[in-house]
Design a protein around this motif. Sequence first.
Motif, PDB file in Angstrom:
ATOM      1  N   LEU A  27       0.843  -1.193   0.000  1.00 57.23           N
ATOM      2  CA  LEU A  27       0.000   0.000   0.000  1.00 57.23           C
ATOM      3  C   LEU A  27       0.873   1.236   0.000  1.00 57.23           C
ATOM      4  N   ARG A  28       0.439   2.217  -0.715  1.00 56.49           N
ATOM      5  CA  ARG A  28       1.139   3.503  -0.712  1.00 56.49           C
ATOM      6  C   ARG A  28       0.217   4.549  -0.100  1.00 56.49           C
ATOM      7  N   TYR A  29       0.757   5.289   0.824  1.00 51.83           N
ATOM      8  CA  TYR A  29      -0.006   6.316   1.528  1.00 51.83           C
ATOM      9  C   TYR A  29      -0.755   7.229   0.557  1.00 51.83           C
ATOM     10  N   ASN A  31      -1.988   6.689  -2.262  1.00 48.95           N
ATOM     11  CA  ASN A  31      -3.132   6.088  -2.942  1.00 48.95           C
ATOM     12  C   ASN A  31      -4.428   6.276  -2.163  1.00 48.95           C
ATOM     13  N   TYR A  32      -4.311   6.400  -0.846  1.00 48.24           N
ATOM     14  CA  TYR A  32      -5.510   6.693  -0.052  1.00 48.24           C
ATOM     15  C   TYR A  32      -6.081   8.050  -0.450  1.00 48.24           C
ATOM     16  N   ASN A  35      -6.947   7.753  -4.702  1.00 49.43           N
ATOM     17  CA  ASN A  35      -7.926   6.766  -5.141  1.00 49.43           C
ATOM     18  C   ASN A  35      -8.407   5.956  -3.938  1.00 49.43           C
ATOM     19  N   THR A  39      -8.475   1.826  -3.188  1.00 44.90           N
ATOM     20  CA  THR A  39      -7.504   1.345  -2.213  1.00 44.90           C
ATOM     21  C   THR A  39      -8.189   0.511  -1.137  1.00 44.90           C
ATOM     22  N   SER A  42      -9.287  -2.755  -2.641  1.00 43.58           N
ATOM     23  CA  SER A  42      -8.144  -3.662  -2.826  1.00 43.58           C
ATOM     24  C   SER A  42      -7.764  -4.355  -1.533  1.00 43.58           C
TER      25      SER A  42
END
Length: 118
Positions: A27-29, A31-32, A35, A39, A42
Amino acid sequence: ADFFRYVQWHNLAFRMISEMNIPELVLRYENYESNFDFTVYSILLFLGFHLNDYGDGNDSDGGSVSNGDTRIMRGKPKEFVGGKSYVNYFTVDEIGKVRELMRLVGSEVTWDHVRHYF
């Protein structure tokens, strides 16, 4: 010391994932923020939950997430408050030194996951 711990934690986590053949979801911060719905979706799919009518939770049939017969969540998750950035906290020179530390100490997998931040 904090940056060394950060890169070492990732090195060890990716090594454990590989050696134990564990499924992974990175997870990439950001992306919250960019998107959020995708996220969250997913994460739920990765954990084996099924999304049922991802509604707003304002009515009695509002959305739910389940893992079979058990209802886990109703409605949308709490709003994510983004915008946290520390890029102005460090000088360009300091960022360069952190980048070099990550590149030199990080495993190939770790570096592949963090290089886009530099």
